[in-house]
Scaffold this active site. Structure first.
Site, PDB file in Angstrom:
ATOM      1  CE  LYS A  13     -76.856   2.980  22.191  1.00 34.83           C
ATOM      2  NZ  LYS A  13     -76.700   2.628  23.635  1.00 34.83           N
ATOM      3  CE1 TYR A  53     -73.387   7.099  24.513  1.00 28.09           C
ATOM      4  CE2 TYR A  53     -71.991   6.055  22.873  1.00 28.09           C
ATOM      5  CZ  TYR A  53     -73.239   6.247  23.447  1.00 28.09           C
ATOM      6  OH  TYR A  53     -74.337   5.581  22.943  1.00 28.09           O
ATOM      7  NE  ARG A  89     -83.485  10.276  27.406  1.00 30.19           N
ATOM      8  CZ  ARG A  89     -82.346   9.609  27.646  1.00 30.19           C
ATOM      9  NH1 ARG A  89     -81.463   9.443  26.670  1.00 30.19           N
ATOM     10  NH2 ARG A  89     -82.088   9.120  28.837  1.00 30.19           N
ATOM     11  CG  ASN A 120     -79.242   0.431  25.141  1.00 28.50           C
ATOM     12  OD1 ASN A 120     -78.578   0.767  24.149  1.00 28.50           O
ATOM     13  ND2 ASN A 120     -79.195   1.090  26.286  1.00 28.50           N
ATOM     14  CG  HIS A 123     -77.678   8.161  21.597  1.00 27.44           C
ATOM     15  ND1 HIS A 123     -77.281   8.397  22.891  1.00 27.44           N
ATOM     16  CD2 HIS A 123     -77.797   9.387  21.005  1.00 27.44           C
ATOM     17  CE1 HIS A 123     -77.169   9.711  23.063  1.00 27.44           C
ATOM     18  NE2 HIS A 123     -77.462  10.329  21.938  1.00 27.44           N
ATOM     19  CD  GLU A 134     -76.117  13.480  22.017  1.00 26.88           C
ATOM     20  OE1 GLU A 134     -75.743  13.025  23.113  1.00 26.88           O
ATOM     21  OE2 GLU A 134     -77.209  13.176  21.498  1.00 26.88           O
TER      22      GLU A 134
HETATM   23  P1  IDP Z   1     -79.146   6.172  27.680  1.00 27.32           P
HETATM   24  O1  IDP Z   1     -78.642   5.598  26.379  1.00 27.32           O
HETATM   25  O2  IDP Z   1     -80.416   5.498  28.121  1.00 27.32           O
HETATM   26  O3  IDP Z   1     -79.234   7.682  27.686  1.00 27.32           O
HETATM   27  P2  IDP Z   1     -76.725   6.460  29.286  1.00 27.32           P
HETATM   28  O4  IDP Z   1     -76.735   6.470  30.781  1.00 27.32           O
HETATM   29  O5  IDP Z   1     -76.494   7.750  28.576  1.00 27.32           O
HETATM   30  O6  IDP Z   1     -78.087   5.761  28.800  1.00 27.32           O
HETATM   31  O7  IDP Z   1     -75.602   5.406  28.860  1.00 27.32           O
HETATM   32  C1  IDP Z   1     -75.136   5.328  27.530  1.00 27.32           C
HETATM   33  C2  IDP Z   1     -75.123   3.867  27.109  1.00 27.32           C
HETATM   34  O8  IDP Z   1     -74.157   3.149  27.903  1.00 27.32           O
HETATM   35  C3  IDP Z   1     -76.425   3.113  27.358  1.00 27.32           C
HETATM   36  O9  IDP Z   1     -77.380   3.293  26.333  1.00 27.32           O
HETATM   37  C4  IDP Z   1     -75.945   1.672  27.450  1.00 27.32           C
HETATM   38  O10 IDP Z   1     -75.646   1.139  26.168  1.00 27.32           O
HETATM   39  C5  IDP Z   1     -74.639   1.849  28.214  1.00 27.32           C
HETATM   40  N1  IDP Z   1     -74.840   1.758  29.676  1.00 27.32           N
HETATM   41  C6  IDP Z   1     -75.295   2.726  30.506  1.00 27.32           C
HETATM   42  N2  IDP Z   1     -75.328   2.323  31.789  1.00 27.32           N
HETATM   43  C7  IDP Z   1     -74.857   1.051  31.776  1.00 27.32           C
HETATM   44  C8  IDP Z   1     -74.633   0.070  32.808  1.00 27.32           C
HETATM   45  O11 IDP Z   1     -74.878   0.312  34.002  1.00 27.32           O
HETATM   46  N3  IDP Z   1     -74.162  -1.138  32.413  1.00 27.32           N
HETATM   47  C9  IDP Z   1     -73.883  -1.434  31.105  1.00 27.32           C
HETATM   48  N4  IDP Z   1     -74.055  -0.541  30.116  1.00 27.32           N
HETATM   49  C10 IDP Z   1     -74.541   0.678  30.429  1.00 27.32           C
HETATM   50 MG    MG Z   2     -77.606   9.035  27.430  1.00 25.53          MG
END
Ligand code: IDP
Ligand code: MG
Length: 140
Positions: A13, A53, A89, A120, A123, A134
């Site tokens: 990212k 997304y 993951r 974070n 992805h 994807e």
């Molecule tokens: P993942 O990347 O661990 O699969 P997802 O639930 O698919 O997580 O969410 C996509 C992205 O959206 C996350 O990587 C993070 O950057 C953001 N995100 C997800 N949940 C939250 C939240 O509760 N608060 C803020 N950002 C979030």
């Molecule tokens: Mg995800």
């Protein structure tokens, strides 16, 4: 019989790229033993990100997430290996970098910045179906 090879989409990212962590993240994927099959530095547009997304549309972090992902270049990588979807993951760690386990990419290199979307670093696709969808979006 040997299980068939699998491919996943990893995206570094904008926070990972701007913090100069691309090499560190690629190195963790390589050190684990997975193969880098293709790699692109991309400035993703809204259309690509909205499709990528789509499952999160309507959630409170959706708009901040789309804006964050457009805030700078990202590195998209096609990675292959047996059980690589699950394996990457595990390398990445859980979504929230504050509580992601030490030893993971998010746990070692990420933190909370007090923003509406978690920065974070990476992805990773979460299932074989998602990975196929994807990969064809990012490497069409
Ligand atoms: P993942 O990347 O661990 O699969 P997802 O639930 O698919 O997580 O969410 C996509 C992205 O959206 C996350 O990587 C993070 O950057 C953001 N995100 C997800 N949940 C939250 C939240 O509760 N608060 C803020 N950002 C979030
Ligand atoms: Mg995800």
């Amino acid at each position: 019989m040997v299980a068939s090879l699998e491919e996943t989409l990893v995206v570094i990212k904008p926070d990972g790229v701007s913090r100069n962590l691309t090499g560190e993240i690629l190195s963790r994927i390589e050190a684990k033993g997975y193969q880098l099959v293709d790699i692109r530095l991309i400035h993703a547009d809204r259309e690509l990100l909205a499709s990528h997304y789509a499952e999160h549309e309507g959630k409170p972090f959706y708009e901040p997430l789309i804006e964050f992902m457009q805030s700078g270049p990202v590195v998209a990588i096609r990675v292959s290996g047996h059980r690589v979807i699950e394996g990457f993951r595990t390398l990445a760690g859980t979504t929230d970098p504050t509580t992601a386990a030490p030893g993971t990419i998010r746990g070692d290199l990420g933190r909370d910045w007090g923003l509406p979307v978690q920065h974070n670093l990476v992805h990773g696709s979460d299932s074989p179906e998602t990975a196929q969808r994807e990969l064809s979006l990012w490497f069409s």
